[in-house]
Design an enzyme around this catalytic site. Structure first.
Site, mmCIF file in Angstrom:
data_model
loop_
_atom_site.group_PDB
_atom_site.id
_atom_site.type_symbol
_atom_site.label_atom_id
_atom_site.label_comp_id
_atom_site.label_asym_id
_atom_site.label_seq_id
_atom_site.Cartn_x
_atom_site.Cartn_y
_atom_site.Cartn_z
ATOM 1 N N ASP A 33 0.867 -1.177 0.000
ATOM 2 C CA ASP A 33 0.000 0.000 0.000
ATOM 3 C C ASP A 33 0.901 1.224 0.000
ATOM 4 O OD1 ASP A 33 -2.166 1.958 0.711
ATOM 5 O OD2 ASP A 33 -3.291 0.144 1.180
ATOM 6 N N ASN A 81 -6.016 -5.066 -5.805
ATOM 7 C CA ASN A 81 -7.186 -4.475 -5.188
ATOM 8 C C ASN A 81 -7.115 -2.963 -5.016
ATOM 9 O OD1 ASN A 81 -9.540 -4.441 -3.123
ATOM 10 N ND2 ASN A 81 -7.802 -3.722 -1.902
ATOM 11 N N TYR A 147 -15.026 6.728 -13.376
ATOM 12 C CA TYR A 147 -14.894 5.530 -12.538
ATOM 13 C C TYR A 147 -15.467 4.324 -13.277
ATOM 14 C CZ TYR A 147 -15.075 2.596 -8.335
ATOM 15 O OH TYR A 147 -14.890 1.592 -7.410
ATOM 16 N N LYS A 151 -13.241 0.964 -14.385
ATOM 17 C CA LYS A 151 -13.646 -0.349 -13.884
ATOM 18 C C LYS A 151 -14.133 -1.256 -15.012
ATOM 19 C CE LYS A 151 -12.612 0.295 -9.585
ATOM 20 N NZ LYS A 151 -11.496 -0.473 -8.975
ATOM 21 N N THR A 182 -16.518 0.937 3.167
ATOM 22 C CA THR A 182 -15.080 1.152 3.226
ATOM 23 C C THR A 182 -14.797 2.648 3.090
ATOM 24 O OG1 THR A 182 -14.738 0.983 0.835
ATOM 25 C CG2 THR A 182 -14.683 -1.077 2.099
#
Length: 264
Positions: A33, A81, A147, A151, A182
């Site tokens: 990360d 991810n 977005y 995706k 999240t």
């Protein structure tokens, strides 16, 4: 020998939850990360290893795989991810810099991750690549078109890579959750809840991830929606070619990987 996994965006949310699940299943986990403190905490919790990795930088993904091989002896699974919300369209708020940032994280990060992971997975005789896409990659998203575009590109990439690398024993699939609880939705959560949009629990997404690994399919996009069992999205084949008389065109050489362009 324990299996080894690499998780991008592993400092929080879905990445952290999947890291925990993989560790509980006996995987050695490389958590990566840009959030160093969060990533180090997750890695310590799961008995894994942390490396800082900015998925926009190809060298960072290559270094992450090298670290996994050095620490664990190989790589069996890449969970690509890492992702960010967009928050702007093609008018107000749009800049080329903002556009390139979200595209480079959400799409390029997957491309660079696959490129980095493939040699290590082949060296193991096969393995799994799972990329986090979104329901936004399976439908029109007028409220967040960029977005939706990145995706959808991840979904298209996975669908192409699945049959391409199946002969090498490498399964490539996409995880396509709806809005989950999240940090990525923090700026729009109130709007979503106020509009009556139900939010997924992260545990639902982890269960879908487990189902992908337990399955045998490849090139699939598994949707995760509140109140429904996760399963591969059923894509309709494109219309196949026809002769001038309206008959089916002669079949192409089946060894050529352009099946989608000649099926009904």
């Amino acid at each position: 020998m324990a299996k080894a996994a690499w998780v991008t965006g592993g400092a929080s949310g879905i990445g952290a939850a999947v890291s925990r699940r993989l560790a509980s299943q006996g995987y050695r986990v490389l958590v990566t990360d840009v959030d160093v403190s969060g990533g180090e905490a997750v890695a310590a919790e799961v008995g894994g290893v942390f490396r800082r990795c900015d998925v926009r930088e190809p060298a960072d993904s290559l270094a992450a795989v090298e670290a996994a091989v050095a620490e664990f002896g190989g790589l069996d699974l890449a969970f690509l991810n890492a992702g960010v919300a967009t928050g702007f369209g093609l008018e107000e708020g749009f800049t080329p810099e903002a556009y390139r940032r979200v595209m480079s994280i959400n799409l390029d990060g997957v491309v660079y991750g696959v490129h980095a992971a493939l040699p290590a997975l082949k060296a193991r005789g096969g393995g799994n690549i799972v990329a986090t896409a979104s329901l936004a990659g399976l439908t029109a998203v007028p409220f967040d078109p960029i977005y939706g575009a990145n995706k959808a590109a991840v979904v298209g990439l996975v669908r192409a890579l699945g049959p391409l690398y199946a002969p090498a024993g490498i399964r490539v699939n996409a995880l396509c959750p709806s809005f989950a609880e999240t940090a990525i939705i923090k700026d729009v959560r109130d709007v979503l809840v106020g509009s009556g949009v139900p939010l997924l629990e992260v545990s639902d997404v982890v269960a879908a991830f487990d189902a992908i690994l337990a399955g045998s399919g490849t090139g699939e996009a598994w949707y995760v929606q509140v109140g429904r069992p996760a399963e591969p999205f059923a894509f309709r084949n494109v219309p196949g070619p026809r002769t001038e008389a309206g008959d089916k065109a002669p079949s192409a050489d089946p060894s050529v990987q352009i099946t989608a362009f000649r099926e009904n």
